[in-house]
Design an enzyme around this catalytic site. Structure first.
Site, PDB file in Angstrom:
ATOM      1  N   CYS A  27      -0.860   3.637  -6.495  1.00 55.18           N
ATOM      2  CA  CYS A  27      -1.828   3.139  -5.519  1.00 55.18           C
ATOM      3  C   CYS A  27      -2.073   1.708  -5.943  1.00 55.18           C
ATOM      4  O   CYS A  27      -2.350   1.438  -7.123  1.00 55.18           O
ATOM      5  CB  CYS A  27      -3.121   3.941  -5.567  1.00 55.18           C
ATOM      6  SG  CYS A  27      -4.468   3.166  -4.624  1.00 55.18           S
ATOM      7  N   THR A  28      -1.964   0.772  -5.004  1.00 56.86           N
ATOM      8  CA  THR A  28      -1.985  -0.641  -5.397  1.00 56.86           C
ATOM      9  C   THR A  28      -3.362  -1.104  -5.878  1.00 56.86           C
ATOM     10  O   THR A  28      -3.477  -2.168  -6.477  1.00 56.86           O
ATOM     11  CB  THR A  28      -1.495  -1.528  -4.231  1.00 56.86           C
ATOM     12  OG1 THR A  28      -2.305  -1.270  -3.069  1.00 56.86           O
ATOM     13  CG2 THR A  28      -0.041  -1.250  -3.915  1.00 56.86           C
ATOM     14  N   CYS A  34       0.873  -1.174   0.000  1.00 55.64           N
ATOM     15  CA  CYS A  34       0.000   0.000   0.000  1.00 55.64           C
ATOM     16  C   CYS A  34       0.907   1.220   0.000  1.00 55.64           C
ATOM     17  O   CYS A  34       1.696   1.407   0.929  1.00 55.64           O
ATOM     18  CB  CYS A  34      -0.868  -0.031   1.256  1.00 55.64           C
ATOM     19  SG  CYS A  34      -1.908   1.425   1.474  1.00 55.64           S
ATOM     20  N   ASN A  35       0.816   2.020  -1.042  1.00 58.61           N
ATOM     21  CA  ASN A  35       1.665   3.215  -1.118  1.00 58.61           C
ATOM     22  C   ASN A  35       1.353   4.194   0.009  1.00 58.61           C
ATOM     23  O   ASN A  35       2.261   4.809   0.577  1.00 58.61           O
ATOM     24  CB  ASN A  35       1.445   3.942  -2.457  1.00 58.61           C
ATOM     25  CG  ASN A  35       2.002   3.173  -3.641  1.00 58.61           C
ATOM     26  OD1 ASN A  35       3.100   3.441  -4.093  1.00 58.61           O
ATOM     27  ND2 ASN A  35       1.247   2.215  -4.136  1.00 58.61           N
TER      28      ASN A  35
HETATM   29  N1  DGL Z   1      -4.020   0.699  -1.855  1.00 65.19           N
HETATM   30  C1  DGL Z   1      -3.691   1.921  -1.182  1.00 65.19           C
HETATM   31  C2  DGL Z   1      -2.422   2.557  -1.791  1.00 65.19           C
HETATM   32  O1  DGL Z   1      -1.649   1.895  -2.437  1.00 65.19           O
HETATM   33  C3  DGL Z   1      -4.748   2.986  -1.076  1.00 65.19           C
HETATM   34  C4  DGL Z   1      -6.122   2.608  -0.786  1.00 65.19           C
HETATM   35  C5  DGL Z   1      -6.785   3.484   0.257  1.00 65.19           C
HETATM   36  O2  DGL Z   1      -6.938   4.695   0.035  1.00 65.19           O
HETATM   37  O3  DGL Z   1      -7.110   2.907   1.275  1.00 65.19           O
HETATM   38  O4  DGL Z   1      -2.178   3.715  -1.588  1.00 65.19           O
END
Ligand code: DGL
Length: 263
Positions: free
Chosen positions: A180-181, A74-75
């Site tokens: 964002c993953t 998760c970024n």
């Molecule tokens: N999957 C998360 C990322 O890579 C972001 C998702 C979220 O906002 O919860 O940033």
């Protein structure tokens, strides 16, 4: 520590499945323990302090599962909490961060869009990754897109992306960085909405290879020749496991997890 222990994969929700798919491709013999914090999603529109607190609390619970490594898939969580997590656990902790340098290295790439959450783009970590490349980096916050992906709302995603890209001068863009993953889960929809051939970078293969190298040095690579097991878990409703399974199986070449559809 034994070779047979699983690698933990953490995300705020289902996005880390895109990372898990890439890691399984590079290290199919490993076992994986996935946790999505769907109860607290979205992370990307929260403050860095809130993201850090949620991430630490989820990863503490994961670390209790006897993992041999932990991937922060998760970024938003990595840019907010990676340093803290690395000093907290006695195992390798690998973050997924915006692969800005990788995009800049692509031959023929001038400017590139970085699609990410508001929190990732506002983080000091992103600023330091992006600053060497100056105005070649075009940050593009995508609030609300994560929820449309979780809802598997394809029509809503198309509409969202149409509006998003209308505001961008696409002639000036040579590459899209998916920072964002969740976004690689709808890579085809993004590519179609962009309306111009464009390179897409997520950086996961390189991340998987760097964990593989670390595990090799530590003699912790699982025995080859077997296919590892995948356990999918969530802080949200039990039926979310079926969603995680759909995302995991959405590309060919990735095998059935061990708890498909149950919760
Ligand atoms: N999957 C998360 C990322 O890579 C972001 C998702 C979220 O906002 O919860 O940033």
């Amino acid at each position: 520590m034994s070779k047979n222990q699983p690698i933990g994969v953490f995300d705020s929700g289902s996005g880390g499945i895109s990372v898990l798919r890439a890691f399984r491709h590079v290290m199919p013999q490993e076992h994986y323990f996935y946790f999505g914090d769907h109860k607290n999603l979205p992370y990307g529109e929260k403050s860095h302090e809130e993201i850090r607190t949620l991430t630490i609390s989820a990863c503490d619970a994961m670390a209790a599962q006897s993992l041999k490594a932990l991937v922060i898939a998760c970024n938003s969580a990595s840019t907010a909490a990676l340093d803290k997590l690395r000093s907290r656990y006695p195992i390798p902790v690998l973050g997924i961060e915006p692969p800005v340098a990788q995009a800049a290295e692509l031959p023929g790439t001038g400017s590139f869009l970085v699609m990410a959450t508001t929190a990732t783009l506002a983080s000091p970590r992103f600023q330091s990754l992006a600053s060497p490349f100056g105005d070649r980096v075009i940050p593009l916050p995508c609030p609300g897109l994560v929820e449309l992906i979780e809802a598997e709302d394809t029509a809503g995603q198309k509409e969202y992306l149409r509006h998003l890209f209308e505001a961008v001068c696409i002639e000036d863009v040579d590459a899209l960085v998916l920072a964002c993953t969740h976004f690689p889960l709808i890579k085809d929809t993004i590519t179609q909405a962009f309306q111009k051939p464009v390179s897409i970078i997520d950086g996961y293969k390189r991340a998987a290879e760097s964990l593989k190298a670390l595990l090799k040095i530590a003699r912790l690579i699982n025995e080859p020749g077997q296919t590892g097991q995948v356990s999918l878990t969530t802080s949200g409703d039990a039926e979310i496991v079926a969603r995680l399974t759909r995302f995991l199986l959405a590309r060919p070449g990735f095998i059935q997890p061990d708890n498909p559809g149950d919760g």
